[in-house]
Design an enzyme around this catalytic site. Structure first.
Site, PDB file in Angstrom:
ATOM      1  N   MET A  25      40.321  44.568  35.432  1.00 21.02           N
ATOM      2  CA  MET A  25      39.784  44.126  36.730  1.00 21.02           C
ATOM      3  C   MET A  25      40.319  42.725  37.049  1.00 21.02           C
ATOM      4  O   MET A  25      39.718  41.985  37.838  1.00 21.02           O
ATOM      5  CB  MET A  25      38.258  44.150  36.703  1.00 21.02           C
ATOM      6  CG  MET A  25      37.722  45.567  36.479  1.00 21.02           C
ATOM      7  SD  MET A  25      36.058  45.821  37.109  1.00 21.02           S
ATOM      8  CE  MET A  25      35.146  44.673  36.131  1.00 21.02           C
ATOM      9  N   GLY A  26      41.453  42.375  36.424  1.00 22.53           N
ATOM     10  CA  GLY A  26      42.064  41.080  36.703  1.00 22.53           C
ATOM     11  C   GLY A  26      41.346  39.956  35.979  1.00 22.53           C
ATOM     12  O   GLY A  26      40.625  40.196  35.009  1.00 22.53           O
ATOM     13  N   ALA A  27      41.571  38.705  36.480  1.00 26.63           N
ATOM     14  CA  ALA A  27      41.056  37.506  35.787  1.00 26.63           C
ATOM     15  C   ALA A  27      41.452  37.604  34.313  1.00 26.63           C
ATOM     16  O   ALA A  27      40.628  37.506  33.407  1.00 26.63           O
ATOM     17  CB  ALA A  27      39.552  37.364  35.957  1.00 26.63           C
ATOM     18  N   HIS A  29      43.007  37.386  30.534  1.00 22.86           N
ATOM     19  CA  HIS A  29      42.970  36.400  29.454  1.00 22.86           C
ATOM     20  C   HIS A  29      43.700  36.990  28.252  1.00 22.86           C
ATOM     21  O   HIS A  29      44.233  38.117  28.322  1.00 22.86           O
ATOM     22  CB  HIS A  29      41.522  36.011  29.125  1.00 22.86           C
ATOM     23  CG  HIS A  29      40.624  37.187  28.893  1.00 22.86           C
ATOM     24  ND1 HIS A  29      40.761  38.031  27.809  1.00 22.86           N
ATOM     25  CD2 HIS A  29      39.590  37.682  29.622  1.00 22.86           C
ATOM     26  CE1 HIS A  29      39.842  38.968  27.865  1.00 22.86           C
ATOM     27  NE2 HIS A  29      39.119  38.803  28.968  1.00 22.86           N
ATOM     28  N   HIS A  32      43.318  40.674  27.314  1.00 26.43           N
ATOM     29  CA  HIS A  32      44.110  41.650  28.072  1.00 26.43           C
ATOM     30  C   HIS A  32      45.565  41.657  27.585  1.00 26.43           C
ATOM     31  O   HIS A  32      46.204  42.705  27.493  1.00 26.43           O
ATOM     32  CB  HIS A  32      44.108  41.318  29.567  1.00 26.43           C
ATOM     33  CG  HIS A  32      42.744  41.381  30.198  1.00 26.43           C
ATOM     34  ND1 HIS A  32      42.068  40.265  30.614  1.00 26.43           N
ATOM     35  CD2 HIS A  32      41.951  42.437  30.490  1.00 26.43           C
ATOM     36  CE1 HIS A  32      40.913  40.625  31.131  1.00 26.43           C
ATOM     37  NE2 HIS A  32      40.811  41.938  31.074  1.00 26.43           N
ATOM     38  N   GLN A  56      31.319  50.304  39.973  1.00 28.17           N
ATOM     39  CA  GLN A  56      30.667  50.018  38.695  1.00 28.17           C
ATOM     40  C   GLN A  56      29.784  48.773  38.741  1.00 28.17           C
ATOM     41  O   GLN A  56      29.263  48.342  37.720  1.00 28.17           O
ATOM     42  CB  GLN A  56      31.696  49.922  37.566  1.00 28.17           C
ATOM     43  CG  GLN A  56      32.618  48.719  37.605  1.00 28.17           C
ATOM     44  CD  GLN A  56      33.734  48.839  36.579  1.00 28.17           C
ATOM     45  OE1 GLN A  56      34.662  49.622  36.727  1.00 28.17           O
ATOM     46  NE2 GLN A  56      33.663  48.053  35.513  1.00 28.17           N
ATOM     47  N   LEU A 180      36.484  36.609  24.092  1.00 27.98           N
ATOM     48  CA  LEU A 180      37.083  36.292  25.391  1.00 27.98           C
ATOM     49  C   LEU A 180      36.577  37.286  26.431  1.00 27.98           C
ATOM     50  O   LEU A 180      36.460  38.483  26.163  1.00 27.98           O
ATOM     51  CB  LEU A 180      38.608  36.340  25.311  1.00 27.98           C
ATOM     52  CG  LEU A 180      39.281  35.338  24.377  1.00 27.98           C
ATOM     53  CD1 LEU A 180      40.784  35.288  24.655  1.00 27.98           C
ATOM     54  CD2 LEU A 180      38.693  33.938  24.509  1.00 27.98           C
ATOM     55  N   ARG A 183      34.309  36.689  32.382  1.00 31.22           N
ATOM     56  CA  ARG A 183      33.087  36.021  32.828  1.00 31.22           C
ATOM     57  C   ARG A 183      32.885  34.651  32.181  1.00 31.22           C
ATOM     58  O   ARG A 183      32.055  33.866  32.648  1.00 31.22           O
ATOM     59  CB  ARG A 183      31.866  36.896  32.521  1.00 31.22           C
ATOM     60  CG  ARG A 183      31.838  38.174  33.342  1.00 31.22           C
ATOM     61  CD  ARG A 183      30.732  39.091  32.889  1.00 31.22           C
ATOM     62  NE  ARG A 183      30.857  40.411  33.489  1.00 31.22           N
ATOM     63  CZ  ARG A 183      30.312  40.768  34.636  1.00 31.22           C
ATOM     64  NH1 ARG A 183      29.591  39.908  35.316  1.00 31.22           N
ATOM     65  NH2 ARG A 183      30.481  41.991  35.118  1.00 31.22           N
TER      66      ARG A 183
HETATM   67  O1  PAF Z   1      36.762  47.034  31.291  1.00 28.05           O
HETATM   68  C1  PAF Z   1      37.107  46.885  32.483  1.00 28.05           C
HETATM   69  O2  PAF Z   1      37.733  45.900  32.868  1.00 28.05           O
HETATM   70  C2  PAF Z   1      36.711  47.941  33.497  1.00 28.05           C
HETATM   71  O3  PAF Z   1      35.467  48.490  33.219  1.00 28.05           O
HETATM   72  C3  PAF Z   1      37.767  49.055  33.665  1.00 28.05           C
HETATM   73  C4  PAF Z   1      37.956  49.847  32.376  1.00 28.05           C
HETATM   74  C5  PAF Z   1      39.096  48.435  34.075  1.00 28.05           C
HETATM   75  C6  PAF Z   1      37.337  50.038  34.758  1.00 28.05           C
HETATM   76  O4  PAF Z   1      37.164  49.393  35.972  1.00 28.05           O
END
Ligand code: PAF
Length: 279
Positions: A25-27, A29, A32, A56, A180, A183
């Site tokens: 979902m970006g942001a 770190h 990821h 979600q 990490l 948020r």
């Molecule tokens: O973990 C997340 O960042 C989200 O829940 C995901 C898996 C990208 C689904 O939106």
């Protein structure tokens, strides 16, 4: 790295050998980036998605507040072994508006995170299945920090025969042990220090569990730390069955996920460790 914003452009890109997807979902770190690096080791072509999925978020204020910085994300990914970045808008993922047919997480969506965030896992599973269909991966990688999410995705893939291998990647932590999370940027310095109680509690529970103690003693070790932790408002500290995400009975023996969720300042954090109880 090819950057595409529509599913049509994504579908038009050539497929090169095996494909891995990392959904985000970006942001972004280091957690990821650990996923993308692992993906690059496993597959010939790595696709990353950045999409803040409204489905979600049960709390509109949480959706509004979710950190977004696509330019910074693109810069981070340009050096992380990524071949394709798909950054769709809401209309591209949900062209018919809010979907009529969605995935239900069943009982998995009603406990722990699901109890505090009703509908959250239905929203996660719906978008994960859509993103799997849109990106066509052989393997999809997810962080183990979101333990219940990982269990829910594995269960969906098994129950709906989705032809994708799901791989969990270990949580990346700061030097002080804090997991990490996108948020974390909402934490003040004092919140950050207070949040360390979560990993302290998990480590204490892990130590007690591996010394041969039972479920109640394991949980008591962590709860004692959290009860005395300044600025930490506990939602739950619990032992989950790693297959079903349901709470384990007090006489349970075997592998278990000790999971914690708490609000620190105005930020809700989750973390977990996998350990063995009574064996
Ligand atoms: O973990 C997340 O960042 C989200 O829940 C995901 C898996 C990208 C689904 O939106």
């Amino acid at each position: 790295m090819d950057i595409v914003t529509t599913s049509a452009d994504l579908a038009a890109l050539p497929r090169v050998g095996t494909r891995a997807v990392v959904m985000t979902m970006g942001a972004l770190h280091e957690g990821h980036l650990a996923l993308t690096r692992r993906a690059a080791e496993l597959a010939d072509q790595v696709v990353v998605t950045i999409f803040v999925n409204p489905l979600q978020f049960n709390d509109p204020a949480d959706l509004e507040k979710y950190p977004r910085d696509v330019e910074r994300d693109v810069a981070l990914l340009s050096d992380a072994g990524v071949d394709v970045l798909y950054v769709p808008d809401v209309e591209d993922v949900y062209p018919g508006g809010t979907p009529i047919v969605t995935v239900s997480a069943g009982p998995l969506g009603a406990v722990f995170e699901g109890e505090y965030r009703p509908g959250h896992f239905d929203g996660v599973l719906t978008v994960v299945l859509k993103l799997m269909n849109l990106t066509g991966p052989d393997v999809a990688l997810f962080g183990q920090k979101d333990a219940q999410q990982l269990i829910a995705i594995r269960t969906m893939v098994r129950d709906l025969n989705v032809p994708v291998e799901v791989l969990g990647v270990p949580t990346v932590r700061g030097v002080d042990g804090l997991a990490l999370s996108s948020r974390n940027q909402h934490l003040s310095e004092a919140d950050h220090v207070n949040a360390l109680a979560l990993i302290k509690a998990l480590k204490a529970a892990d130590a007690v569990a591996t010394s041969g103690a039972d479920v109640p003693a394991t949980l008591a070790a962590g709860l004692e730390i959290l009860a005395n932790a300044p600025g930490v408002h506990l939602d739950y500290f619990a032992a989950l069955d790693p297959g079903s995400a349901q709470p384990v009975p007090s006489d349970y023996r075997g592998e278990v996920v000790i999971a914690v969720a708490a609000r620190v300042g105005s930020t809700r954090l989750i973390d977990n460790v996998t350990t063995r109880i009574g064996v």
